[in-house]
Each structure stands twice: as C-alpha cells, then as structure tokens.
Design a protein around this motif. Structure first.
Motif, PDB file in Angstrom:
ATOM      1  N   PHE A 146       0.904  -1.181   0.121  1.00 53.86           N
ATOM      2  CA  PHE A 146       0.304  -0.227  -0.265  1.00 53.86           C
ATOM      3  C   PHE A 146       1.002   1.353   0.214  1.00 53.86           C
ATOM      4  CE2 PHE A 146      -2.515   3.159   1.809  1.00 53.86           C
ATOM      5  CZ  PHE A 146      -4.286   2.648   1.392  1.00 53.86           C
ATOM      6  N   SER A 147       0.594   2.105  -0.757  1.00 53.68           N
ATOM      7  CA  SER A 147       1.569   2.868  -0.735  1.00 53.68           C
ATOM      8  C   SER A 147       0.547   4.396  -2.164  1.00 53.68           C
ATOM      9  CB  SER A 147       2.721   3.263  -1.143  1.00 53.68           C
ATOM     10  OG  SER A 147       3.489   4.418  -2.082  1.00 53.68           O
ATOM     11  N   LEU A 148       0.427   5.677  -1.110  1.00 59.08           N
ATOM     12  CA  LEU A 148      -0.708   6.871  -1.705  1.00 59.08           C
ATOM     13  C   LEU A 148       0.104   7.056  -2.818  1.00 59.08           C
ATOM     14  CD1 LEU A 148      -2.462   7.860   1.147  1.00 59.08           C
ATOM     15  CD2 LEU A 148      -3.265   6.879  -1.400  1.00 59.08           C
ATOM     16  N   ASN A 173      -0.264   6.335  -8.231  1.00 64.19           N
ATOM     17  CA  ASN A 173      -1.952   6.128  -8.515  1.00 64.19           C
ATOM     18  C   ASN A 173      -3.179   6.213  -9.246  1.00 64.19           C
ATOM     19  OD1 ASN A 173      -3.096   9.255  -9.914  1.00 64.19           O
ATOM     20  ND2 ASN A 173      -3.206   8.168 -12.120  1.00 64.19           N
ATOM     21  N   ILE A 215      -3.551   3.565  -7.074  1.00 64.84           N
ATOM     22  CA  ILE A 215      -4.384   3.526  -5.624  1.00 64.84           C
ATOM     23  C   ILE A 215      -4.767   4.203  -4.959  1.00 64.84           C
ATOM     24  CG2 ILE A 215      -3.423   2.566  -3.174  1.00 64.84           C
ATOM     25  CD1 ILE A 215      -1.194   0.601  -4.217  1.00 64.84           C
ATOM     26  N   GLN A 216      -4.121   5.481  -4.851  1.00 65.55           N
ATOM     27  CA  GLN A 216      -4.241   6.257  -5.053  1.00 65.55           C
ATOM     28  C   GLN A 216      -5.979   6.832  -4.893  1.00 65.55           C
ATOM     29  OE1 GLN A 216      -3.985  11.116  -6.513  1.00 65.55           O
ATOM     30  NE2 GLN A 216      -2.106   9.954  -4.897  1.00 65.55           N
ATOM     31  N   THR A 275      -8.349   3.763  -3.518  1.00 73.30           N
ATOM     32  CA  THR A 275      -8.607   4.526  -2.482  1.00 73.30           C
ATOM     33  C   THR A 275      -9.925   5.980  -2.092  1.00 73.30           C
ATOM     34  OG1 THR A 275      -6.466   3.817  -1.817  1.00 73.30           O
ATOM     35  CG2 THR A 275      -7.303   6.091   0.140  1.00 73.30           C
ATOM     36  N   MET A 276      -9.419   7.050  -2.669  1.00 72.67           N
ATOM     37  CA  MET A 276     -10.332   8.382  -2.978  1.00 72.67           C
ATOM     38  C   MET A 276     -11.621   7.418  -3.292  1.00 72.67           C
ATOM     39  SD  MET A 276     -10.278  11.475  -5.949  1.00 72.67           S
ATOM     40  CE  MET A 276     -10.622  10.249  -7.272  1.00 72.67           C
ATOM     41  N   LYS A 288      -8.321   0.374   0.448  1.00 71.32           N
ATOM     42  CA  LYS A 288      -7.876   0.925   1.861  1.00 71.32           C
ATOM     43  C   LYS A 288      -6.557  -0.133   2.023  1.00 71.32           C
ATOM     44  CE  LYS A 288      -9.916  -3.287   4.433  1.00 71.32           C
ATOM     45  NZ  LYS A 288     -10.988  -3.649   5.822  1.00 71.32           N
ATOM     46  N   GLU A 289      -5.931  -0.099   2.823  1.00 73.55           N
ATOM     47  CA  GLU A 289      -5.140  -0.561   3.989  1.00 73.55           C
ATOM     48  C   GLU A 289      -4.730  -1.532   4.794  1.00 73.55           C
ATOM     49  OE1 GLU A 289      -2.088  -0.952   6.769  1.00 73.55           O
ATOM     50  OE2 GLU A 289      -2.794   0.166   6.824  1.00 73.55           O
ATOM     51  N   VAL A 310      -2.844  -4.099  -0.348  1.00 72.64           N
ATOM     52  CA  VAL A 310      -3.674  -2.966  -0.959  1.00 72.64           C
ATOM     53  C   VAL A 310      -4.872  -4.501   0.120  1.00 72.64           C
ATOM     54  CG1 VAL A 310      -4.859  -2.409  -3.214  1.00 72.64           C
ATOM     55  CG2 VAL A 310      -2.507  -1.875  -2.132  1.00 72.64           C
TER      56      VAL A 310
END
Length: 237
Positions: free
Chosen positions: A38-40, A43, A45-46, A49-50, A55-56, A61
C-alpha cells in the motif's frame, strides 16, 4: 443491497471503465490473489482509495469491505462469462445439484471436473492461478444464484490457495482451491483445510487441486479422505 439498483454500484461500473488500471488491479487482487504494497504514491492505489474501493490493511492493498468484494466478483463474472460453456452447462443441470434445501457439493465438483476436462483439459493455456479459480466460480454461480451466495476469505486469498465459503439455505460449504504441486504439498493442504474447518465448526470440506502437468503426468480423480476426524472430498483436476 447487491440485488438492488443503486447509484453507488452505477458509479463503480463507470469508474472502472474510466480507470482501466484500477479495474486490472482489482481483478488481480480478487481473482489472482496478487498482493500489492500500500502506497498512496501509486496513482492507481490513490484513485481506488479516493473512491473508497481500496484501503490499507497490514501495509497491503485490500478491498474496503465484503459488499464491494462481492459486487466486483459478480461484475467480473458477468463481464467475462456471457458466452461461457461452463456457465451454460451449470445452468442447464442446476436441478441435479439441489435436493430440497441441500446443495450436493460432491456432485457439483464431479460435474465441474468432467466439464473442465472436456473443455480445457487438453489445451496448453499456460494457466495462471486465477484461471482455475475463475472457472470454478463460473460454474458455481448459476447453481447457487438466487438462493445462495459465496465469498472468498481474504485471509487465504493468495497465489497458492483460496478458500471459498458458500452459504446455501443457512448451511456452509468450505472449498479450498489450490495449485497441485505433488502429494506432499497436497497433504499439507488437507491439514490446513482441517484447521480451517475447525474455525468454522464444520466436519466436512472440499479440496480442489488444479494440476497443470503434462497430460501423461497427470493423476486426476476424486476421493474421500478421513483426516483428523474431518471428511474431505479431494478433487484433482
């Protein structure tokens, strides 16, 4: 919720069309058991999540909740099996798997093995792990549709094994799907399934191994095994 039309689910459809990389990531997580850190900074994953789909969890992920998981499974199923011979065969034979409120899982797996061998057994597909899992869900879905449902235990969903829990008229059926890597590895799978059955207070389970060896090296079949007081139906395909 899953049987009703909602703007939430409509938005999922639209967003996956707009963001194919997100669609692909969700597909790999759910059907392939792939793990992403998981890393925001990523792009995709971001974006996931948005929208609230990702979620983490333990620094990896994960899908936000089971409602989204089940909807996405159904969505992928519908998109990819509209012309599936497996799904058509299951729908035609559905009644033979049902007796009152009882689902004959032994019969389901027996027929799945027969159709799988007939349609795909001689093809050199270079299968990934997700192919066998998806084909089984393709066959299972028309049988339980409208009466039962299934979900995949996220804690066991990886590239080596997947546990599927089927709920049908209040009874649970636990099936472990795995890639066949020989008898020693299969024995470990039986032990693991017994432990899993204990956690669900079940005495019967099903172990499905997908063997991708060359045809002459395959040892397919169905057998019942008594393991640690549990009855396990073991199917090697």
């Amino acid at each position: 919720m899953l049987m009703s039309r909602s703007t939430l689910f409509d938005d999922i459809n639209k967003n996956l069309d707009l963001y194919p990389d997100l669609n692909e990531m969700l597909h790999h997580i759910l059907l392939g058991g792939k793990s992403y850190p998981f890393s925001l900074a990523d792009n995709t994953i971001q974006i996931g999540t948005m929208f609230g789909y990702l979620k983490e969890e333990d620094y990896k992920v994960a899908i936000t909740n089971r409602i989204f998981e089940t909807y996405l499974y159904d969505l992928f199923y519908l998109n990819e099996t509209k012309n599936s011979r497996l799904a058509d065969a299951a729908a035609v034979e559905r009644n033979q798997f049902i007796s009152g409120h009882y689902l004959d899982m032994d019969k389901v797996l027996e027929r799945f093995q027969a159709y799988y061998t007939s349609y795909y057994g001689e093809k050199d597909w270079g299968f990934l792990e997700e192919d066998g899992r998806f084909l089984f869900l393709t066959f299972l879905k028309p049988i339980i549709n409208g009466t039962g449902h299934y979900y995949v235990d996220a804690g066991t969903r990886d590239q080596r094994r997947t546990d599927i829990i089927v709920d049908y008229h209040g009874k649970q059926y636990i099936i472990e799907l795995k890639i066949w890597h020989g008898e020693e590895y299969q024995a470990k799978g039986r032990k693991r399934l017994c432990d899993y059955l204990d956690s669900y207070e079940q005495n019967k389970g099903w172990l499905v191994g997908f063997c991708f060896n060359k045809a002459k090296e395959k040892k397919t079949g169905i057998k019942k095994i008594n393991e640690a007081g549990k009855i396990i139906t073991e199917v090697v395909i």
